[in-house]
Design an enzyme around this catalytic site. Sequence first.
Site, PDB file in Angstrom:
ATOM      1  CG  ASP A  25       5.529  12.572   3.357  1.00  0.00           C
ATOM      2  OD1 ASP A  25       5.885  12.476   5.117  1.00  0.00           O
ATOM      3  OD2 ASP A  25       6.147  13.057   2.739  1.00  0.00           O
ATOM      4  CE  LYS A  72       7.672   5.231   5.760  1.00  0.00           C
ATOM      5  NZ  LYS A  72       7.181   6.402   6.030  1.00  0.00           N
ATOM      6  CB  CYS A  75      14.281  50.227 -11.643  1.00  0.00           C
ATOM      7  SG  CYS A  75      13.855  50.255  -9.720  1.00  0.00           S
ATOM      8  CB  CYS A 107      10.217  47.058  -6.864  1.00  0.00           C
ATOM      9  SG  CYS A 107      10.966  48.747  -8.218  1.00  0.00           S
ATOM     10  CB  CYS A 161      10.819  48.659 -11.280  1.00  0.00           C
ATOM     11  SG  CYS A 161      11.675  47.405 -11.641  1.00  0.00           S
ATOM     12  CD  GLU A 218      -1.148  -0.170   3.710  1.00  0.00           C
ATOM     13  OE1 GLU A 218      -2.479  -1.472   2.987  1.00  0.00           O
ATOM     14  OE2 GLU A 218      -1.145  -0.227   4.746  1.00  0.00           O
ATOM     15  CE1 TYR A 252      -8.604   7.536   0.933  1.00  0.00           C
ATOM     16  CE2 TYR A 252      -6.561   8.962   1.388  1.00  0.00           C
ATOM     17  CZ  TYR A 252      -7.509   8.710   1.022  1.00  0.00           C
ATOM     18  OH  TYR A 252      -7.849   8.810  -0.494  1.00  0.00           O
ATOM     19  CE  LYS A 287      11.498   7.528   3.536  1.00  0.00           C
ATOM     20  NZ  LYS A 287      11.242   8.059   4.751  1.00  0.00           N
ATOM     21  CB  CYS A 314      14.625  48.144  -6.901  1.00  0.00           C
ATOM     22  SG  CYS A 314      13.989  46.880  -8.167  1.00  0.00           S
TER      23      CYS A 314
HETATM   24  S1  IVH Z   1       1.811   0.440   9.461  1.00  0.00           S
HETATM   25  C1  IVH Z   1       3.623  -1.749  12.497  1.00  0.00           C
HETATM   26  N1  IVH Z   1       0.859   1.386   6.901  1.00  0.00           N
HETATM   27  O1  IVH Z   1       4.859   5.038   9.175  1.00  0.00           O
HETATM   28  C2  IVH Z   1       3.065  -0.270  11.233  1.00  0.00           C
HETATM   29  N2  IVH Z   1       2.581   3.394   8.349  1.00  0.00           N
HETATM   30  O2  IVH Z   1       7.583   4.622  10.168  1.00  0.00           O
HETATM   31  C3  IVH Z   1       2.918   0.371  11.390  1.00  0.00           C
HETATM   32  N3  IVH Z   1       2.903   5.258   7.148  1.00  0.00           N
HETATM   33  O3  IVH Z   1       4.529   6.106  11.891  1.00  0.00           O
HETATM   34  C4  IVH Z   1       2.623   1.261  10.365  1.00  0.00           C
HETATM   35  N4  IVH Z   1       2.132   5.239   5.560  1.00  0.00           N
HETATM   36  O4  IVH Z   1       3.289   7.364   9.717  1.00  0.00           O
HETATM   37  C5  IVH Z   1       1.753   2.231   8.474  1.00  0.00           C
HETATM   38  N5  IVH Z   1       0.157   2.258   4.973  1.00  0.00           N
HETATM   39  C6  IVH Z   1       1.068   2.532   6.163  1.00  0.00           C
HETATM   40  C7  IVH Z   1       1.291   3.977   6.388  1.00  0.00           C
HETATM   41  C8  IVH Z   1       1.986   4.243   7.498  1.00  0.00           C
HETATM   42  C9  IVH Z   1       2.040   5.693   5.876  1.00  0.00           C
HETATM   43  C10 IVH Z   1       3.698   6.147   8.532  1.00  0.00           C
HETATM   44  C11 IVH Z   1       2.813   5.095   9.685  1.00  0.00           C
HETATM   45  C12 IVH Z   1       3.978   5.475  10.657  1.00  0.00           C
HETATM   46  C13 IVH Z   1       5.733   5.011   9.797  1.00  0.00           C
HETATM   47  C14 IVH Z   1       6.154   4.434   9.865  1.00  0.00           C
END
Ligand code: IVH
Length: 667
Positions: free
Chosen positions: A120, A118, A413, A428, A433, A116, A227, A316, A410
């Site tokens: 941010d 990750k 000019c 400015c 200018c 899935e 989510y 990552k 500026c």
């Molecule tokens: S699972 C034991 N799933 O990544 C598993 N974490 O370094 C715990 N994160 O603190 C997390 N997307 O903030 C999981 N699909 C995802 C995620 C996710 C982002 C973040 C989360 C966690 C950090 C782990």
Amino acid sequence: MSTASLKDLRRIESLRKQLHDHDYRYYVMAEPSISDEEYDSLIRELQVLEDRYPDTRTPDSPTQRVGGQPTKTFPTVTHDPPMLSLSNSYSEKDILDFDRRVQSLLGEETPLYAAELKLDGVAVALQYRDGKLFRGATRGDGTSGDDITSNLKTIRSLPLVLHAPPSHLRTIEVRGEVLMLRKDFAALNEQRAAAGEKIFINPRNATAGTLKLQDPRIVAQRRMMLYVYALHAPGATLSSHSENLRLMQSIGLPVSEHVRRCPSIEDAIEFWKHWEQRRDSLPYEIDGVVVKVDAIAHQQRLGAIAKSPRWAIAFKFASRKAETILTEIDLQVGRTGTVTPVAHLQPVFVGGTTVSRATLHNIDYITELDLRVGDSVVVEKGGDVIPKVTAIVREKRPVSARPFRMPARCPVCGSPIGRPAGESNYYCENTECPAQVQGRIEHFAHRGAMDIEGLGTANVEQLVGLGLLKNVADLYSLTHQRARLVGLERWGEKSTQNLLDAIERSKTQPLHRFLFALGIRHVGAGVARILASRFPSMAALQNATSEELQQVGTIGPRIAESIQLFFRERHNRDIVRRLADAGVGLSAGPAPGTLSGKTFVLTGTLAHHTREEATRLIEAKGGTVASNVSKATAYVIVGENAGSKLEKARRMGIPTLTENEFLTMIR
Ligand code: IVH
């Protein structure tokens, strides 16, 4: 205190249920069922009843999303089980090693993986008791975090009440990520910059900063979303992670649709490659994918080491951050006179390109980072591709590093520059200018404005440099300079003729484009359209009082004042008059065609046309294009990765068209 009648109690119950249902449909399923107005009227009705009978008010009532009182500190909560983090991997080799480790620990049994995104954002834990939100907390150090329930309740996609949970899912803890959409982040920063407030570096920082605010009423004004990706249900026997996601979705929790079950690790690698390519097509930021062993029995056998589980890994994306040296700060002067500091960097390879310049926003940003010329800095490339300096490496500061000071004049000019009270920007003060002149002409000729082909940066620079153009009105007397143009470097008979033709054609641009092209502060393409729909000509607009302006749609005092300020300046009035004398903006707009009087909204990416092309097609047929869906919208044209506009259109029952349907329509 009066006691509610049975009838009122039933009505309160029914209103709450309806509102929860609508929230769910709107924010989780993206299939709205009523209009905003209808929703507001239900909320108001409930509010009135709860005000009349305060003891009927419950913490999970939809009226309580913004009900929390400001707090001084957040209570601390303990996480049980602790909120683990993930170990990171950056290469295919790392991920194959992970698979090998998992396989060898599981022995005979073969793992199935779930991959899935990750996300941010900011990790949170949400406890539901008896089907109702009981508490929400930050991750903190993983063992204990802050109770930020009031702030989390403002997130509309977070259900306050679960959707018909079976008995074993009524008391659960779910964990997930709070995010801010890139567009909401940009809007927030724009607002903050305009108010002279500190801007946030990225959506994650904005989310973290918002969740920490002590006043939920301010939190409610910022849009965040959620989510969930983990379920803890003490009373249930859980079989797999993918089944957990399904269960969470079935009880009304928002689960990302981008999950893939992977029979082999190669499928997970494929998923990672897929999203590395497409990360910018998502409306929020991700920094990798997470690969999890799917079967809960397998997860339990694998267990955890230190702070991270052995059954999951973060895969990552290549970092879009890099370290380099700030060699110089110079200043750029925009068309409105804003003086923006720009970082010159020792070239460094980040996220697929070599970066040697980055925006520094304004002087406050530089002060905040304590940035000095000579510093080692971190450059980051976000989803918007404009590189930013986001941090300095203090330990590496050379003794020779010198602080940056805004000059008094500026750089282009030499006129004085000033900073209006409450603003982060310096301006400015000389409207003549050359940098401002250049910027204004480029803006005027831009595709979204008068659309004069052949007037890009280099050509405008050349013509301004030679004194052939001093302002936008001069464009329309270029025909008298024909001979001179033809003889210029890079110009000839043909390119000169093309330019003069393009200038001539621009005279028939509709009023709203002309208005936008003038570059009046706060009058963007959208505001220009609104104004043009109400005022038949530039003269009418010029003569409008502030009150008359504010009677139009969304025009408030700020825009009204800016318009009046523009026309109060003699220089601007002269230019507008000269443009009118040349015949600019006098045409009633394009000939009415099949789309006459219809307003379109575009959303998502079209396969065969850019937004500008589609806009031109619509305008050529007498239609208009608006940026927001409203009651006035006739159709929404939907491309790939359409977002909230599509949701809104559906909710309001506005017809949508695919690109092909639209093309058929105009043919
Ligand atoms: S699972 C034991 N799933 O990544 C598993 N974490 O370094 C715990 N994160 O603190 C997390 N997307 O903030 C999981 N699909 C995802 C995620 C996710 C982002 C973040 C989360 C966690 C950090 C782990």
